[in-house]
Motif scaffolding. Structure first.
Motif, mmCIF file in Angstrom:
data_model
loop_
_atom_site.group_PDB
_atom_site.id
_atom_site.type_symbol
_atom_site.label_atom_id
_atom_site.label_comp_id
_atom_site.label_asym_id
_atom_site.label_seq_id
_atom_site.Cartn_x
_atom_site.Cartn_y
_atom_site.Cartn_z
ATOM 1 N N ARG A 2 44.607 -60.887 36.366
ATOM 2 C CA ARG A 2 43.749 -60.425 37.438
ATOM 3 C C ARG A 2 42.606 -61.397 37.679
ATOM 4 N NH1 ARG A 2 44.020 -55.737 34.172
ATOM 5 N NH2 ARG A 2 41.824 -56.082 33.639
ATOM 6 N N ALA A 3 42.039 -61.333 38.901
ATOM 7 C CA ALA A 3 40.974 -62.247 39.285
ATOM 8 C C ALA A 3 39.728 -62.051 38.429
ATOM 9 C CB ALA A 3 40.637 -62.059 40.763
ATOM 10 N N ASP A 4 39.432 -60.805 38.032
ATOM 11 C CA ASP A 4 38.234 -60.594 37.226
ATOM 12 C C ASP A 4 38.366 -61.244 35.848
ATOM 13 O OD1 ASP A 4 40.219 -58.857 36.491
ATOM 14 O OD2 ASP A 4 38.970 -57.065 36.426
ATOM 15 N N ARG A 5 39.562 -61.190 35.273
ATOM 16 C CA ARG A 5 39.755 -61.851 33.983
ATOM 17 C C ARG A 5 39.744 -63.367 34.125
ATOM 18 N NH1 ARG A 5 44.319 -58.354 30.633
ATOM 19 N NH2 ARG A 5 43.098 -56.403 30.486
ATOM 20 N N ILE A 6 40.280 -63.871 35.208
ATOM 21 C CA ILE A 6 40.246 -65.317 35.441
ATOM 22 C C ILE A 6 38.802 -65.796 35.473
ATOM 23 C CG2 ILE A 6 40.651 -67.080 37.200
ATOM 24 C CD1 ILE A 6 43.275 -65.660 37.834
ATOM 25 N N PHE A 7 37.935 -65.072 36.171
ATOM 26 C CA PHE A 7 36.525 -65.462 36.203
ATOM 27 C C PHE A 7 35.902 -65.352 34.818
ATOM 28 C CE2 PHE A 7 32.060 -64.157 36.342
ATOM 29 C CZ PHE A 7 31.512 -65.309 36.890
ATOM 30 N N ALA A 8 36.188 -64.268 34.105
ATOM 31 C CA ALA A 8 35.594 -64.077 32.784
ATOM 32 C C ALA A 8 35.956 -65.229 31.844
ATOM 33 C CB ALA A 8 36.046 -62.742 32.203
ATOM 34 N N TYR A 9 37.245 -65.561 31.771
ATOM 35 C CA TYR A 9 37.673 -66.650 30.886
ATOM 36 C C TYR A 9 37.144 -68.001 31.366
ATOM 37 C CZ TYR A 9 40.984 -63.145 29.137
ATOM 38 O OH TYR A 9 41.551 -62.018 28.614
ATOM 39 N N GLY A 10 37.264 -68.246 32.655
ATOM 40 C CA GLY A 10 36.865 -69.545 33.188
ATOM 41 C C GLY A 10 35.374 -69.787 33.103
ATOM 42 N N ALA A 11 34.561 -68.789 33.462
ATOM 43 C CA ALA A 11 33.110 -68.965 33.420
ATOM 44 C C ALA A 11 32.630 -69.155 31.990
ATOM 45 C CB ALA A 11 32.421 -67.769 34.065
ATOM 46 N N THR A 12 33.197 -68.408 31.065
ATOM 47 C CA THR A 12 32.810 -68.564 29.662
ATOM 48 C C THR A 12 33.165 -69.954 29.149
ATOM 49 O OG1 THR A 12 33.138 -66.191 29.282
ATOM 50 C CG2 THR A 12 33.082 -67.627 27.348
ATOM 51 N N ALA A 13 34.376 -70.411 29.463
ATOM 52 C CA ALA A 13 34.784 -71.751 29.034
ATOM 53 C C ALA A 13 33.910 -72.819 29.676
ATOM 54 C CB ALA A 13 36.249 -71.981 29.376
ATOM 55 N N ALA A 88 34.893 -75.780 37.632
ATOM 56 C CA ALA A 88 33.860 -75.551 38.640
ATOM 57 C C ALA A 88 32.562 -75.081 37.987
ATOM 58 C CB ALA A 88 34.346 -74.528 39.662
ATOM 59 N N THR A 89 32.663 -74.178 36.999
ATOM 60 C CA THR A 89 31.468 -73.691 36.312
ATOM 61 C C THR A 89 30.764 -74.819 35.592
ATOM 62 O OG1 THR A 89 32.519 -71.520 36.015
ATOM 63 C CG2 THR A 89 30.614 -72.025 34.636
ATOM 64 N N TRP A 90 31.522 -75.618 34.852
ATOM 65 C CA TRP A 90 30.923 -76.742 34.139
ATOM 66 C C TRP A 90 30.264 -77.727 35.107
ATOM 67 C CZ3 TRP A 90 33.061 -81.961 33.871
ATOM 68 C CH2 TRP A 90 32.339 -82.804 33.019
ATOM 69 N N THR A 91 30.860 -77.894 36.279
ATOM 70 C CA THR A 91 30.314 -78.838 37.247
ATOM 71 C C THR A 91 28.995 -78.363 37.830
ATOM 72 O OG1 THR A 91 32.512 -79.661 37.847
ATOM 73 C CG2 THR A 91 30.761 -79.959 39.463
ATOM 74 N N VAL A 92 28.893 -77.076 38.157
ATOM 75 C CA VAL A 92 27.731 -76.609 38.912
ATOM 76 C C VAL A 92 26.569 -76.165 38.034
ATOM 77 C CG1 VAL A 92 29.230 -75.914 40.805
ATOM 78 C CG2 VAL A 92 28.527 -74.204 39.137
ATOM 79 N N VAL A 93 26.807 -75.762 36.778
ATOM 80 C CA VAL A 93 25.679 -75.380 35.925
ATOM 81 C C VAL A 93 25.114 -76.626 35.253
ATOM 82 C CG1 VAL A 93 26.648 -73.095 35.539
ATOM 83 C CG2 VAL A 93 27.091 -74.895 33.880
ATOM 84 N N GLY A 94 23.846 -76.552 34.896
ATOM 85 C CA GLY A 94 23.213 -77.720 34.295
ATOM 86 C C GLY A 94 22.182 -77.359 33.245
ATOM 87 N N GLY A 95 22.411 -76.285 32.510
ATOM 88 C CA GLY A 95 21.423 -75.838 31.549
ATOM 89 C C GLY A 95 21.196 -76.798 30.403
ATOM 90 N N THR A 96 22.259 -77.433 29.907
ATOM 91 C CA THR A 96 22.107 -78.338 28.773
ATOM 92 C C THR A 96 21.330 -79.589 29.152
ATOM 93 O OG1 THR A 96 24.123 -77.536 27.712
ATOM 94 C CG2 THR A 96 23.364 -79.726 27.089
ATOM 95 N N SER A 97 21.657 -80.179 30.284
ATOM 96 C CA SER A 97 20.916 -81.364 30.723
ATOM 97 C C SER A 97 19.464 -81.021 31.041
ATOM 98 C CB SER A 97 21.595 -81.971 31.952
ATOM 99 O OG SER A 97 22.879 -82.460 31.616
ATOM 100 N N ALA A 298 22.836 -63.985 31.219
ATOM 101 C CA ALA A 298 23.345 -64.008 32.594
ATOM 102 C C ALA A 298 24.859 -64.112 32.617
ATOM 103 C CB ALA A 298 22.733 -65.179 33.362
ATOM 104 N N LEU A 299 25.433 -64.892 31.698
ATOM 105 C CA LEU A 299 26.897 -64.945 31.613
ATOM 106 C C LEU A 299 27.454 -63.574 31.274
ATOM 107 C CD1 LEU A 299 29.583 -66.511 31.486
ATOM 108 C CD2 LEU A 299 29.101 -66.932 29.052
ATOM 109 N N GLY A 300 26.859 -62.900 30.300
ATOM 110 C CA GLY A 300 27.342 -61.575 29.941
ATOM 111 C C GLY A 300 27.242 -60.585 31.079
ATOM 112 N N VAL A 301 26.121 -60.598 31.790
ATOM 113 C CA VAL A 301 25.941 -59.676 32.917
ATOM 114 C C VAL A 301 26.935 -59.974 34.024
ATOM 115 C CG1 VAL A 301 24.345 -58.989 34.752
ATOM 116 C CG2 VAL A 301 23.522 -59.215 32.409
ATOM 117 N N SER A 302 27.127 -61.250 34.353
ATOM 118 C CA SER A 302 28.027 -61.613 35.445
ATOM 119 C C SER A 302 29.476 -61.247 35.118
ATOM 120 C CB SER A 302 27.920 -63.119 35.726
ATOM 121 O OG SER A 302 26.613 -63.469 36.115
#
Length: 357
Positions: A2-13, A88-97, A298-302
């Motif tokens: 499902r799309a919700d699981r795809i987002f959950a796995y992908g965003a976490t990774a 896409a998540t790794w590309t757009v977030v920048g918390g570590t840098s 924020a990851l957990g909430v999203s």
């Protein structure tokens, strides 16, 4: 899958990838988007809001549209969809840098190297560093950490939960355009208006979630709420105000005041001025740690929101299916496929000796 699981796995990774790798030093897709947007600007620029709106539509709309096409092409391949979401998540977030840049300035200030701190500050924010002393640089860093926690992490995750890969990419495109043309210089006062308004709209939910999570994770919930309620509306930015005020209250410091952008001096209201103290270099590390905690929450909430929305949608669909009226059975005397029932005419057998053709 499902799309919700795809987002959950992908965003976490993707967020784990940012934590381990940070931004690529060369060939960053956001930098490539910036170069493309600058090329569009060279062709379209006019001192007019309409041309600026067209620039925003082409750049932000093109980025989100391309991401939507990529997601659609992989929708039947769950594993590939997870990989695309993670990338896409790794590309757009920048918390570590963000944390690395802030800590490098904090280390320079702690070592007494004001020149190095001034040289590194433009990599984090657009302030004019040459006239800033150590506490002013530390304050600028803490403010940038707070605002970029919303822009570079939380806002992207919120739009990823709402719109998947197109939401992630579209949010980063809007935020990048605002950084490029959305300021009030003579060149961009009109041309950058649409980009600035789009960024304000896109950043609204992420900024409020960031402020709320700073209240939760900052260790001074009452102070953070008090500063948010009292001072957020004084800030000229509708989204930076809640974020910076809540961070100021959570850290127990004063933010805001006089600053300089591109030779233009601004006198902003002080945030948490009633109870906060002046920012010190050691507060930079505290701000980075708070940013990390807010990002993880924020990851957990999203993810939870996306999974919950998917579950609710499936329950609604199931209740509609169960509540639908059952098909009425056919009664005697009605026609069925290929046969005739009792009470209807049947075909008479052929009596002639001809073969049927």
């Amino acid at each position: 899958m499902r799309a919700d699981r795809i987002f959950a796995y992908g965003a976490t990774a993707g967020l784990i990838g940012d934590l381990l790798l940070g931004d690529p030093r060369r060939g960053h897709p956001v930098a490539a988007f910036g170069r493309a947007a600058a090329g569009v600007e060279r062709r379209l620029w006019r001192d007019h809001r309409g041309w600026g709106a067209l620039h925003t539509l082409i750049c932000a709309g093109g980025a989100a549209g391309g991401a939507a096409l990529a997601a659609r092409a992989l929708r039947r391949h769950p594993a590939a969809s997870v990989v695309l979401t993670a990338a896409a998540t790794w590309t757009v977030v920048g918390g570590t840098s963000l944390g690395r840049e802030a800590r490098s300035i904090g280390d320079a200030l702690a070592a007494g190297d004001l020149g190095l701190a001034r040289a590194r500050l433009p990599r984090l924010c657009g302030r004019d560093p040459q006239y800033l002393d150590g506490p002013q640089i530390a304050r600028a860093v803490v403010e940038s950490v707070a605002e970029n926690t919303s822009d570079a992490v939380v806002g992207a995750l919120v739009w990823g939960a709402l719109g998947g890969v197109p939401g992630l990419v579209g949010f980063r495109a809007a935020n990048t355009l605002d950084a490029m043309v959305g300021h009030k210089s003579p060149r961009y006062r009109r041309y950058g208006w649409a980009s600035a308004r789009l960024d304000d709209l896109a950043g609204w939910p992420g900024a409020r979630l960031t402020a709320l999570l700073a209240v939760t994770a900052g260790g001074r919930p009452r102070g953070a709420v008090r500063a948010w309620r009292a001072d957020a509306a004084k800030h000229p930015s509708p989204n930076a105000g809640p974020v910076e005020a809540s961070f100021a209250g959570a850290l127990g410091v004063r933010l805001g005041g006089t600053l300089s952008y591109g030779g233009r001096v601004e006198h902003r209201p002080v945030l948490n001025g009633g109870t906060g103290r002046a920012v010190e270099p050691a507060d930079i590390e505290r701000a980075v740690r708070l940013s990390r905690r807010v990002s993880a929450l924020a990851l957990g909430v999203s993810v939870a929101a996306r999974l919950g929305a998917g579950l609710a949608a499936r329950r609604i669909a199931g209740s509609r299916t169960q509540g639908a009226p059952a098909a009425r059975p056919r009664t005697a005397g009605t026609r069925t496929a290929g046969t005739r029932t009792a009470g209807t005419r049947t075909a008479a057998p052929r009596l002639s000796g001809r073969r049927p053709i």
